[in-house]
Design an enzyme around this catalytic site. Structure first.
Site, PDB file in Angstrom:
ATOM      1  N   ASP A   8       0.873  -1.176   0.000  1.00  0.00           N
ATOM      2  CA  ASP A   8       0.000   0.000   0.000  1.00  0.00           C
ATOM      3  C   ASP A   8       0.915   1.232   0.000  1.00  0.00           C
ATOM      4  OD1 ASP A   8       0.901   0.243   2.612  1.00  0.00           O
ATOM      5  OD2 ASP A   8      -1.081   0.226   3.538  1.00  0.00           O
ATOM      6  N   CYS A  62       3.057  -3.240   4.024  1.00  0.00           N
ATOM      7  CA  CYS A  62       2.212  -2.112   4.432  1.00  0.00           C
ATOM      8  C   CYS A  62       2.938  -1.418   5.591  1.00  0.00           C
ATOM      9  CB  CYS A  62       0.799  -2.569   4.797  1.00  0.00           C
ATOM     10  SG  CYS A  62       0.677  -3.673   6.219  1.00  0.00           S
ATOM     11  N   THR A  64       2.655  -1.978   8.927  1.00  0.00           N
ATOM     12  CA  THR A  64       3.076  -2.931   9.960  1.00  0.00           C
ATOM     13  C   THR A  64       3.234  -4.360   9.451  1.00  0.00           C
ATOM     14  OG1 THR A  64       0.775  -3.439  10.475  1.00  0.00           O
ATOM     15  CG2 THR A  64       1.798  -1.639  11.731  1.00  0.00           C
ATOM     16  N   HIS A 130       6.200 -31.217  10.564  1.00  0.00           N
ATOM     17  CA  HIS A 130       5.791 -29.875  10.131  1.00  0.00           C
ATOM     18  C   HIS A 130       4.719 -29.965   9.048  1.00  0.00           C
ATOM     19  CE1 HIS A 130       8.775 -28.184  12.687  1.00  0.00           C
ATOM     20  NE2 HIS A 130       9.753 -28.852  12.088  1.00  0.00           N
TER      21      HIS A 130
END
Ligand code: RB5
Length: 149
Positions: A8, A62, A64, A130
């Protein structure tokens, strides 16, 4: 290696630094391309859909990393994770088979971000316990009606 990438407005400079810093990667830049404010879920969706379609990897940037991860994880088959240091970057690929890496441009500088991206791209999902756990994540998704495949 081809990697879908988007950001963004908050992540634009860091996205550009990542693309410049790793020229060997074949980047598929899905936006945004200018400083005008945009809504991060729109960009998260673009990369998430590309990853879902093509089965490859994606990167979202973005402010965060969090908003991008929350939005991208709504798309079935996507496992998006935020990582701001190399230990987590490697672990989310090896343990969680994260197929999208989310970064916060207001959290890390470009030098560390490049190290994080290198660590993530250089790691691979592990088999055994995993894989079993990642399969359980997919089962949750199916159980919740997120993926009809
Ligand atoms: C934009 O101001 C900011 O909210 C966005 O970049 C992101 O941090 C959201 O998670």
């Amino acid at each position: 290696m081809r990697v879908a990438i988007a950001c963004d407005h908050a992540g634009l400079e860091l996205k550009q630094a990542i693309m410049r810093g790793l020229p060997a990667v074949q980047w598929q830049d899905l936006g945004t391309y200018g400083p005008e404010p945009v809504d991060y879920p729109d960009l998260a969706l673009a990369v998430a859909e590309e990853v879902r379609r093509g089965g490859g990897l994606g990167i979202l940037v973005c402010g965060t990393g969090a908003g991008m991860a929350i939005a991208a994880n709504k798309v079935p088959g996507v496992r998006a994770a935020v990582a701001h240091e190399t230990f987590t970057a490697r672990a989310v690929r090896e343990h969680n088979a994260a197929n999208i890496l989310c970064l916060g441009a207001r959290v890390v500088g470009s030098g560390l971000a490049l190290e994080v991206v290198r660590a993530w791209l250089g790691a691979a999902p592990r088999e055994g316990r995993h894989r079993i756990r990642v399969d359980k994540i997919a089962a949750i998704e199916r159980h919740s009606g997120g993926d009809q495949r």
